[in-house]
Structure formats: C-alpha cells, structure tokens
Design an enzyme around this catalytic site. Structure first.
Site, PDB file in Angstrom:
ATOM      1  N   CYS A 223       0.822  -1.214   0.000  1.00 24.73           N
ATOM      2  CA  CYS A 223       0.000   0.000   0.000  1.00 24.73           C
ATOM      3  C   CYS A 223       0.858   1.267   0.000  1.00 24.73           C
ATOM      4  O   CYS A 223       0.799   2.050  -0.961  1.00 24.73           O
ATOM      5  CB  CYS A 223      -0.967  -0.015   1.179  1.00 24.73           C
ATOM      6  SG  CYS A 223      -1.923   1.517   1.332  1.00 24.73           S
TER       7      CYS A 223
ATOM      8  N   GLU B 173      -4.705  -3.708  -4.107  1.00 21.06           N
ATOM      9  CA  GLU B 173      -4.432  -2.312  -4.423  1.00 21.06           C
ATOM     10  C   GLU B 173      -5.072  -1.946  -5.766  1.00 21.06           C
ATOM     11  O   GLU B 173      -5.669  -0.878  -5.911  1.00 21.06           O
ATOM     12  CB  GLU B 173      -2.923  -2.047  -4.468  1.00 21.06           C
ATOM     13  CG  GLU B 173      -2.278  -1.886  -3.102  1.00 21.06           C
ATOM     14  CD  GLU B 173      -2.843  -0.712  -2.329  1.00 21.06           C
ATOM     15  OE1 GLU B 173      -3.103   0.353  -2.938  1.00 21.06           O
ATOM     16  OE2 GLU B 173      -3.048  -0.848  -1.109  1.00 21.06           O
TER      17      GLU B 173
END
Length: 229
Positions: free
Chosen positions: A135, A204
C-alpha cells in the site's frame, strides 16, 4: 537480489495495472469525477482506520524495540496526519454526517482489510508486514510518477503532493529495508511472504477499480435460470 526487489519484479503486472488505471490517470489529468473520488475517500478512511489497528497488532508481535517503535509511531502518524487529511477533504467534498453514518464498506475494501487481519492474526510480524507494505510503496511510486502532473484540481494536487514528498520516499526505503531483513531472517518463509505481498498488490488494483465502478455488494450478482427438464 534482495527480497523486495525480487517480489516487486514478480508482481509488476499489478503495479503497471495500478499506474495505468483510469482512476489514477483521472487524478493526474483532473478528469476524475468528484463522485468517484468521494467514494474512494470514504472507503480509504475505513481502510486506514483498520490499517492503523493492524500496525498496532504488528507492534505486539515485533521482537525488538526498534520495530515496536516503528509500528507504533507509524500507527500514530496515520491516525493523526493522514486521517486528518480525510476529515478536511470530506468537508471539501461535501460529505454529510448522514453519509458517514450510513457508510457501507465496499467488497474490495472489506476484503483487503480482512486479508491484512488474517496475515497479522495467523502469522508473525514478517507476514503482517509483507501484507502491509504494498500500500504505501505503491502510493509512493504513484506520487513520483504524478509529481509533475497538473490536474488543476486542488484536491487532486494535494493528494499527489502527499505521496510525492521526500519524506514518503525516505519512509518507503526504510520499510523496504525492514521487509528485506525479515525475509533474510526467515528464508524458508519467503514463499509465504510473497503470497501475502502479491494478494495486497491485487487488492491495491481493486481499490482503484472499486470507486471507478462504484462497487456494491450486488454488483455482478445474477440469478441462474432454473434448469428445464
């Protein structure tokens, strides 16, 4: 080749898909509808709240003082700084108290958070960190790629500036060195670490797709016609 460099190459498909996603490109050129950005920010606030908790759980599993301090300090930073950005951004986006009260987490955000909780609850600190690192690392790379973009939308310029900062770059270098150390300490676990890392890279990408499609829990669900005899 260190673990992070290797796993970054092996997950390149997901990274390129994120870089080129129309949501990200829409931030870069200013064309992203506010409605989609608002959806994203609400889901991101949910994600960050739980990311902070995962960091605290990782601190409890860390085995040296430096790692413990890192996880606790990062959790505090996200809670105080990044969530404060969300609160001010919510005002600019016109998020109402009713919208926040009736907020429903989308499938992608729920699944991503569940993946991280699984890693930290059922694994050790290395597994938790392998699930967490994609992330901030991806956002840092996106920030660098969009550093000179001029969307002419203040919200999008603030978003880019946050992730394009020198401080973000320094933080990611430290985080990569930590995961490399964890991988060296447990070479037999590298396959597991890669699996956690790869799943997060997928989520993601899903985190861009989620607001782009305004994802719901009924989206894509269909009824099969009864089989006729």
């Amino acid at each position: 080749m260190e673990f992070c460099e290797k796993v970054r190459q092996e997950t390149l498909f997901y990274w390129e898909a994120s870089f080129n996603h129309p949501f990200v490109q829409g931030i870069a050129d200013g064309s992203l509808p506010f409605e989609k950005f608002k959806f994203y920010m609400l889901q991101d606030a949910y994600y960050l709240k739980h990311y902070t908790k995962v960091l605290a759980l990782a601190a409890a599993k860390a085995t040296n003082d430096e790692d413990i301090q890192y996880f606790l300090n990062t959790a505090r930073f996200i809670h105080e700084a990044e969530l404060e950005l969300h609160r001010t951004t919510f005002q600019e986006l016109g998020v109402t108290a009713e919208e926040m009260e009736n907020f429903e987490v989308a499938p992608a955000a729920y699944n991503y958070v569940s993946h991280m909780y699984n890693a930290v609850h059922n694994g050790d600190v290395a597994e938790a960190f392998a699930a967490m690192l994609p992330c901030p690392w991806l956002y840092q790379e996106i920030g660098q790629k969009l550093k000179y973009a001029r969307p002419n939308v203040q919200l999008y310029e603030q978003w880019i500036a946050l992730y394009a900062s020198d401080e973000m770059l320094q933080s990611i270098e430290k985080q990569k060195s930590m995961l490399n150390r964890f991988a060296r300490e447990q070479p037999k676990k590298q396959k597991v670490l890669k699996a956690h890392f790869e799943k997060s890279c997928y989520y993601e990408w899903m985190f861009w797709e989620m607001p782009w499609t305004m994802q719901t829990w009924t989206q894509g669900v269909y009824m099969n016609e009864p089989t006729k005899n």
